[in-house]
Design a protein around this motif. Structure first.
Motif, PDB file in Angstrom:
ATOM      1  N   ILE A 179       0.881  -1.385  -0.023  1.00  0.00           N
ATOM      2  CA  ILE A 179      -0.115   0.011   0.144  1.00  0.00           C
ATOM      3  C   ILE A 179       0.916   1.289   0.144  1.00  0.00           C
ATOM      4  CG2 ILE A 179      -1.519   1.117   1.432  1.00  0.00           C
ATOM      5  CD1 ILE A 179      -2.890  -1.258   1.880  1.00  0.00           C
ATOM      6  N   ILE A 180       1.944   1.067   0.707  1.00  0.00           N
ATOM      7  CA  ILE A 180       2.559   2.465   0.735  1.00  0.00           C
ATOM      8  C   ILE A 180       3.493   2.657  -0.448  1.00  0.00           C
ATOM      9  CG2 ILE A 180       4.882   3.419   1.854  1.00  0.00           C
ATOM     10  CD1 ILE A 180       4.040   2.064   4.701  1.00  0.00           C
ATOM     11  N   GLN A 181       4.054   1.651  -1.357  1.00  0.00           N
ATOM     12  CA  GLN A 181       4.471   1.493  -2.646  1.00  0.00           C
ATOM     13  C   GLN A 181       3.494   2.015  -3.531  1.00  0.00           C
ATOM     14  OE1 GLN A 181       5.950  -2.356  -3.378  1.00  0.00           O
ATOM     15  NE2 GLN A 181       7.729  -2.113  -2.225  1.00  0.00           N
ATOM     16  N   LEU A 182       2.422   1.666  -3.454  1.00  0.00           N
ATOM     17  CA  LEU A 182       1.323   2.032  -4.316  1.00  0.00           C
ATOM     18  C   LEU A 182       1.031   3.530  -4.206  1.00  0.00           C
ATOM     19  CD1 LEU A 182      -0.834   1.174  -6.391  1.00  0.00           C
ATOM     20  CD2 LEU A 182      -2.391   0.697  -4.497  1.00  0.00           C
ATOM     21  N   LYS A 183       1.053   3.974  -2.952  1.00  0.00           N
ATOM     22  CA  LYS A 183       0.689   5.572  -2.527  1.00  0.00           C
ATOM     23  C   LYS A 183       1.996   6.309  -3.193  1.00  0.00           C
ATOM     24  CE  LYS A 183       1.106   8.660   1.108  1.00  0.00           C
ATOM     25  NZ  LYS A 183       1.496   8.713   2.517  1.00  0.00           N
ATOM     26  N   TYR A 184       3.227   5.749  -2.921  1.00  0.00           N
ATOM     27  CA  TYR A 184       4.249   6.688  -3.731  1.00  0.00           C
ATOM     28  C   TYR A 184       4.304   6.645  -5.139  1.00  0.00           C
ATOM     29  CZ  TYR A 184       6.657   7.143   0.891  1.00  0.00           C
ATOM     30  OH  TYR A 184       6.936   7.188   2.267  1.00  0.00           O
ATOM     31  N   PHE A 185       3.825   5.578  -5.854  1.00  0.00           N
ATOM     32  CA  PHE A 185       3.673   5.420  -7.252  1.00  0.00           C
ATOM     33  C   PHE A 185       2.570   6.441  -7.708  1.00  0.00           C
ATOM     34  CE2 PHE A 185       1.531   3.842 -11.052  1.00  0.00           C
ATOM     35  CZ  PHE A 185       2.538   3.786 -11.726  1.00  0.00           C
ATOM     36  N   PHE A 186       1.553   6.470  -7.049  1.00  0.00           N
ATOM     37  CA  PHE A 186       0.404   7.615  -7.582  1.00  0.00           C
ATOM     38  C   PHE A 186       0.932   8.946  -7.280  1.00  0.00           C
ATOM     39  CE2 PHE A 186      -2.790   4.140  -7.359  1.00  0.00           C
ATOM     40  CZ  PHE A 186      -3.023   4.110  -8.832  1.00  0.00           C
ATOM     41  N   GLU A 187       1.556   9.159  -6.149  1.00  0.00           N
ATOM     42  CA  GLU A 187       2.060  10.586  -5.782  1.00  0.00           C
ATOM     43  C   GLU A 187       3.139  10.862  -6.723  1.00  0.00           C
ATOM     44  OE1 GLU A 187       3.504  10.603  -1.643  1.00  0.00           O
ATOM     45  OE2 GLU A 187       1.554  10.755  -0.886  1.00  0.00           O
ATOM     46  N   LYS A 188       3.862  10.248  -7.263  1.00  0.00           N
ATOM     47  CA  LYS A 188       5.200  10.357  -8.010  1.00  0.00           C
ATOM     48  C   LYS A 188       4.622  10.688  -9.702  1.00  0.00           C
ATOM     49  CE  LYS A 188       9.482   8.522  -9.936  1.00  0.00           C
ATOM     50  NZ  LYS A 188      10.196   7.607 -10.149  1.00  0.00           N
ATOM     51  N   HIS A 189       3.478   9.940 -10.097  1.00  0.00           N
ATOM     52  CA  HIS A 189       3.204   9.838 -11.482  1.00  0.00           C
ATOM     53  C   HIS A 189       2.052  10.736 -11.488  1.00  0.00           C
ATOM     54  CE1 HIS A 189       6.261   7.094 -11.673  1.00  0.00           C
ATOM     55  NE2 HIS A 189       5.940   6.462 -12.816  1.00  0.00           N
ATOM     56  N   GLY A 190       0.917  10.553 -10.480  1.00  0.00           N
ATOM     57  CA  GLY A 190      -0.356  11.135 -10.805  1.00  0.00           C
ATOM     58  C   GLY A 190      -0.054  12.856 -10.341  1.00  0.00           C
ATOM     59  N   PHE A 191       0.493  13.289  -9.509  1.00  0.00           N
ATOM     60  CA  PHE A 191       0.729  14.614  -9.210  1.00  0.00           C
ATOM     61  C   PHE A 191       1.495  15.413 -10.111  1.00  0.00           C
ATOM     62  CE2 PHE A 191       0.129  13.583  -4.435  1.00  0.00           C
ATOM     63  CZ  PHE A 191      -1.357  13.488  -4.765  1.00  0.00           C
ATOM     64  N   HIS A 192       2.232  14.782 -10.887  1.00  0.00           N
ATOM     65  CA  HIS A 192       3.359  15.220 -11.996  1.00  0.00           C
ATOM     66  C   HIS A 192       2.542  15.667 -13.138  1.00  0.00           C
ATOM     67  CE1 HIS A 192       7.063  15.873 -13.521  1.00  0.00           C
ATOM     68  NE2 HIS A 192       6.806  15.269 -14.693  1.00  0.00           N
ATOM     69  N   VAL A 193       1.378  15.012 -13.265  1.00  0.00           N
ATOM     70  CA  VAL A 193       0.516  15.468 -14.472  1.00  0.00           C
ATOM     71  C   VAL A 193       0.079  16.844 -14.290  1.00  0.00           C
ATOM     72  CG1 VAL A 193      -1.804  15.190 -15.671  1.00  0.00           C
ATOM     73  CG2 VAL A 193      -0.520  13.213 -14.676  1.00  0.00           C
ATOM     74  N   SER A 194      -0.331  17.531 -13.406  1.00  0.00           N
ATOM     75  CA  SER A 194      -0.616  19.048 -13.263  1.00  0.00           C
ATOM     76  C   SER A 194       0.580  19.685 -13.419  1.00  0.00           C
ATOM     77  CB  SER A 194      -1.483  19.026 -12.014  1.00  0.00           C
ATOM     78  OG  SER A 194      -0.765  18.699 -11.060  1.00  0.00           O
ATOM     79  N   SER A 195       1.908  19.512 -12.682  1.00  0.00           N
ATOM     80  CA  SER A 195       2.774  20.115 -13.159  1.00  0.00           C
ATOM     81  C   SER A 195       3.556  20.060 -14.615  1.00  0.00           C
ATOM     82  CB  SER A 195       4.039  19.509 -12.147  1.00  0.00           C
ATOM     83  OG  SER A 195       3.759  19.530 -10.861  1.00  0.00           O
ATOM     84  N   ARG A 196       3.246  18.997 -15.167  1.00  0.00           N
ATOM     85  CA  ARG A 196       3.584  19.006 -16.673  1.00  0.00           C
ATOM     86  C   ARG A 196       2.566  19.854 -17.433  1.00  0.00           C
ATOM     87  NH1 ARG A 196       5.029  13.213 -18.990  1.00  0.00           N
ATOM     88  NH2 ARG A 196       5.376  14.926 -20.720  1.00  0.00           N
ATOM     89  N   LEU A 197       1.509  19.788 -17.302  1.00  0.00           N
ATOM     90  CA  LEU A 197       0.463  20.456 -18.003  1.00  0.00           C
ATOM     91  C   LEU A 197       0.499  22.150 -17.443  1.00  0.00           C
ATOM     92  CD1 LEU A 197      -2.139  20.452 -19.660  1.00  0.00           C
ATOM     93  CD2 LEU A 197      -3.460  20.540 -17.488  1.00  0.00           C
ATOM     94  N   ALA A 198       0.867  22.561 -16.499  1.00  0.00           N
ATOM     95  CA  ALA A 198       1.246  24.041 -16.047  1.00  0.00           C
ATOM     96  C   ALA A 198       2.616  24.342 -16.643  1.00  0.00           C
ATOM     97  CB  ALA A 198       1.537  24.112 -14.645  1.00  0.00           C
ATOM     98  N   ASP A 199       3.405  23.459 -16.808  1.00  0.00           N
ATOM     99  CA  ASP A 199       4.863  23.976 -17.498  1.00  0.00           C
ATOM    100  C   ASP A 199       4.479  24.201 -18.801  1.00  0.00           C
ATOM    101  OD1 ASP A 199       6.110  23.970 -15.316  1.00  0.00           O
ATOM    102  OD2 ASP A 199       6.967  21.847 -15.435  1.00  0.00           O
ATOM    103  N   SER A 200       3.559  23.209 -19.608  1.00  0.00           N
ATOM    104  CA  SER A 200       3.513  23.457 -21.055  1.00  0.00           C
ATOM    105  C   SER A 200       2.441  24.444 -21.202  1.00  0.00           C
ATOM    106  CB  SER A 200       2.766  22.065 -21.610  1.00  0.00           C
ATOM    107  OG  SER A 200       1.478  21.996 -21.043  1.00  0.00           O
ATOM    108  N   LEU A 201       1.830  25.101 -20.364  1.00  0.00           N
ATOM    109  CA  LEU A 201       0.759  26.072 -20.556  1.00  0.00           C
ATOM    110  C   LEU A 201       1.507  27.408 -20.254  1.00  0.00           C
ATOM    111  CD1 LEU A 201      -2.451  24.521 -19.435  1.00  0.00           C
ATOM    112  CD2 LEU A 201      -1.818  25.084 -21.895  1.00  0.00           C
ATOM    113  N   GLY A 202       2.533  27.350 -19.564  1.00  0.00           N
ATOM    114  CA  GLY A 202       2.977  28.501 -19.040  1.00  0.00           C
ATOM    115  C   GLY A 202       2.488  29.012 -17.581  1.00  0.00           C
ATOM    116  N   MET A 203       1.849  28.303 -16.842  1.00  0.00           N
ATOM    117  CA  MET A 203       0.914  28.610 -15.569  1.00  0.00           C
ATOM    118  C   MET A 203       1.660  28.130 -14.382  1.00  0.00           C
ATOM    119  SD  MET A 203      -2.781  27.882 -17.171  1.00  0.00           S
ATOM    120  CE  MET A 203      -3.500  28.282 -15.816  1.00  0.00           C
TER     121      MET A 203
END
Length: 75
Positions: free
Chosen positions: A4-28
């Motif tokens: 469960i902890i490994q699954l949590k770290y996986f989703f934190e690493k890959h899931g929260f990175h989506v909004s960061s990448r989208l924000a970087d591409s939009l310049g926000m």
């Protein structure tokens, strides 16, 4: 570590990175993109609740217009 902890770290690493990448591409800022997703989720949930209330009102109105008659002599 437990699964469960490994699954949590996986989703934190890959899931929260989506909004960061989208924000970087939009310049926000990533914070603005996350707030947008939160607001849009509330709007869509509220939209379907409004559709539900409208349909319920419409069915109730239909039942009031068409009164149920028990026999032919009630006309």
């Amino acid at each position: 570590m437990s699964f469960i902890i490994q699954l949590k770290y996986f989703f934190e690493k890959h899931g929260f990175h989506v909004s960061s990448r989208l924000a970087d591409s939009l310049g926000m800022r990533a914070n603005s993109v996350r707030l947008f997703f939160i607001y849009i989720s509330f709007v869509t949930a509220g939209l379907w609740f409004g559709v539900y209330l409208t349909l319920a009102f419409w069915l109730r109105l239909k039942d009031l217009i068409r009164a149920k008659r028990t026999s032919v002599f009630d006309l």
